[in-house]
Scaffold this active site. Structure first.
Site, PDB file in Angstrom:
ATOM      1  N   GLU A 346      23.932 -68.867 -11.229  1.00  0.00           N
ATOM      2  CA  GLU A 346      22.993 -68.148 -11.970  1.00  0.00           C
ATOM      3  C   GLU A 346      23.564 -66.595 -11.725  1.00  0.00           C
ATOM      4  OE1 GLU A 346      19.008 -70.482 -13.105  1.00  0.00           O
ATOM      5  OE2 GLU A 346      19.130 -69.723 -10.928  1.00  0.00           O
TER       6      GLU A 346
HETATM    7  C1  TNX Z   1      17.299 -73.403 -11.274  1.00  0.00           C
HETATM    8  S1  TNX Z   1      19.266 -74.914  -9.717  1.00  0.00           S
HETATM    9  C2  TNX Z   1      17.825 -72.454 -10.359  1.00  0.00           C
HETATM   10  C3  TNX Z   1      17.056 -72.181  -8.991  1.00  0.00           C
HETATM   11  C4  TNX Z   1      15.295 -72.527  -9.668  1.00  0.00           C
HETATM   12  C5  TNX Z   1      15.305 -73.663 -10.637  1.00  0.00           C
HETATM   13  C6  TNX Z   1      13.893 -74.152 -10.743  1.00  0.00           C
HETATM   14  C7  TNX Z   1      19.746 -73.475  -9.437  1.00  0.00           C
HETATM   15  C8  TNX Z   1      21.090 -73.793  -8.798  1.00  0.00           C
HETATM   16  N1  TNX Z   1      19.152 -72.657  -9.942  1.00  0.00           N
HETATM   17  O1  TNX Z   1      16.929 -70.776  -8.769  1.00  0.00           O
HETATM   18  O2  TNX Z   1      14.514 -72.345  -8.662  1.00  0.00           O
HETATM   19  O3  TNX Z   1      16.157 -73.635 -11.457  1.00  0.00           O
HETATM   20  O4  TNX Z   1      13.822 -75.281 -11.499  1.00  0.00           O
END
Ligand code: TNX
Length: 531
Positions: A346
């Site tokens: 992300e």
């Molecule tokens: C996605 S999974 C994210 C996390 C959040 C999560 C909540 C991932 C690699 N990144 O930063 O906590 O969703 O479900």
């Protein structure tokens, strides 16, 4: 004699119905002879299901005062497993078994190097009236065999404080189990960054993994909201970055000594700790602790909200790589396991070329420190070493990129994110990926999830628990259980033995008394016949 599972289930129900109830102890009464407990309904009791379980027709093994427990190999691991089993038996029966030969039946535990076919984690368990034999080629196998025996003992063995005004005879059914896991990677991830969980809480989670034969605990040790591991060369990471968490409550961090203690506690249970320092995004806690990590050399304020994607280390700045080298070096020195997880998810503020170059540079730092790198599935866009592991999480991740990944762990968010709500009424958790009721958590196959990926590249699966909405270990337990046990079943049990939801839910329901005795705040999911 091999019995098909339906016949077995019926036989077990009948055996249960015929069993006498335990009498309550009565103070001030002459001591009666030991209470006899009914034989445990073998297959019903076990999650994950063993690869091969054959009920035998002979008499059960009755654990009594004259039962002897001993080791028939010199390996210290066998002695340790014998001690651990003796302790479960003491808690189940009140009996302290001796090791001196006696007229009674006996339990033999052995490491048998000739049993290489069982692999590093397999075991064989034979139960007959006069002898219970547990053997494995390696120590982990004995540990898993002891967990199987633990699940065959009555659930009150889990309740530490129970008193035994009179010892109980417990019987174990005559059977033979030959068991090996489906996947080498049977993992769980705990987010200790959004909310901090104290070492004792993490140990409680480790205990849950051990009961279900899981073998990796991935700790998400840093994020925008908090930095949770002491780094001696960069003390403000914890002094400042460790002080916060989601919602503005005080955070916390693990000292290096506390972290080493967690690593050792996990290792005793054959669980490898996988440390994650998420980068270049999810780094506000580090950025707010050290101005030098920011491109404008200005530290942003701490963050206690739940947005994602806004933060990034300054990838054009050499200080950033000195920082990463120090962090990876100190954590690698504390972590005997071979893995270092760099996050990598992300990142919404970097151009793709810069992102890929960053991942490749971090990969070489991790390699320099002798560790295999893991990253969330975004890293599949970079050029990866053959040892690098991609952790698949986005249900819509680019298939062609994933198909190039050297090795994979599967954590599809719509199946294995334990922070997803069970249904629309679940108070805790999120729902961006899916609502995940227990039946959906069970009803998928890791082998067919990514049809373009050669099956040999899939190391296994990992259930992830993010803690934006989870502030206490009670909250964690509620979201994890029963879905963590379901993940363990999917990770260990062979596909041919996975019997479908109608049968599995009976086994799930049979865990209720054990989890209750352990004091676990599990979700009594509708549709499961909880005992
Ligand atoms: C996605 S999974 C994210 C996390 C959040 C999560 C909540 C991932 C690699 N990144 O930063 O906590 O969703 O479900």
């Amino acid at each position: 004699m091999a019995i098909d599972h339906r016949t077995l289930a019926i036989a077990l129900v009948l055996a249960l119905a015929a069993g006498a109830c335990a009498r309550a102890p009565r103070p001030n009464m002459p001591r009666p002879s030991p209470v006899r407990e009914p034989a445990a309904p073998a297959m019903q009791q076990l999650i994950p299901l063993p690869k091969q379980l054959d009920l035998a027709s002979g008499a059960p093994f009755a654990i009594g005062a004259s039962t002897v427990i001993g080791v028939t190999s010199a390996d210290p691991a066998a002695a340790r497993s014998a001690r651990e089993l003796a302790e479960w038996i003491r808690r189940a029966t009140g009996l302290r078994l001796g090791s001196q030969a006696s007229a009674g039946n006996r339990i033999d535990i052995a490491i048998d190097p000739a049993r290489q076919a069982l692999g590093p984690e397999g075991y064989e368990l034979t139960i007959e009236a006069q002898r219970l034999a547990l053997s494995a080629a390696a120590p982990a196998g004995l540990f898993y065999g002891v967990q199987t025996l633990r699940q065959l003992l009555p659930p009150w063995a889990e309740h530490e404080a129970v008193l035994f005004p009179q010892p109980r005879t417990v019987t174990l059914p005559a059977l033979r189990i030959v068991d090996t896991p489906r996947f080498a990677w049977r993992g769980a991830m705990l987010d200790v960054a959004r909310h901090f969980f104290a070492p004792d809480d993490v140990k409680r989670y480790i205990d849950l993994l051990a009961l279900h034969k899981m073998n990796r605990l991935h700790l998400h040790l840093s994020d925008d909201q908090g930095w949770r591991i002491e780094i001696r060369k960069w003390p403000d990471l914890t002094a400042k970055g460790g002080a916060t968490e989601v919602g503005g409550t005080p955070g916390g961090f693990y000292t290096q000594e506390q972290y080493k203690d967690l690593v050792a506690y996990a290792a005793e249970r054959f669980i490898t700790i996988v440390p994650e320092i998420d980068m270049p995004g999810h780094t506000n806690a580090a950025l707010s602790s050290y101005p030098a990590l920011n491109c404008n050399r200005q530290a942003p304020p701490p963050f206690t909200g739940t947005d994602v994607g806004f933060s990034s280390l300054c990838v054009d700045n050499e200080d950033t790589y000195r920082f990463i080298d120090d962090v990876v070096g100190e954590i690698a020195a504390l972590t005997p396991g071979p893995y270092f997880h760099m996050g990598g998810d992300e990142v919404k503020t970097l151009e793709p070329e810069k992102y890929r170059a960053f991942v490749e540079r971090v990969q070489s730092i991790v390699q320099k420190h002798g560790r295999e790198m893991i990253g969330w599935d975004e890293i599949a866009a970079a050029t990866l070493l053959p040892t690098t592991i991609v952790q698949h999480w986005r249900p819509d991740a680019a298939r062609t990129e994933l198909a190039r990944a050297p090795r994979l762990i599967l954590s599809p968010a719509n199946r294995l994110y334990l922070d997803m709500k069970y249904d629309a009424d679940t108070a805790l958790g999120l729902r961006w990926a899916a609502l995940i009721p227990v039946e959906a958590a069970y009803g998928w196959d890791p082998a067919t999830l990514l049809p373009d990926v050669p099956p040999g590249r899939i190391l296994g699966i990992e259930a992830a628990l993010w803690s934006e909405t989870l502030a206490t270990i009670r909250d964690v337990e509620f979201m994890a259980m029963p879905r963590l046990a379901i993940a363990a079943e999917k990770a260990w049990a062979s596909p041919v033995e996975q019997q479908g939801w109608p049968q599995f839910r009976e086994r799930l329901g049979a865990q209720g008394p054990r989890w209750t005795a352990m004091g676990i705040n599990f979700y009594r999911a509708p549709g499961v016949p909880w005992k």
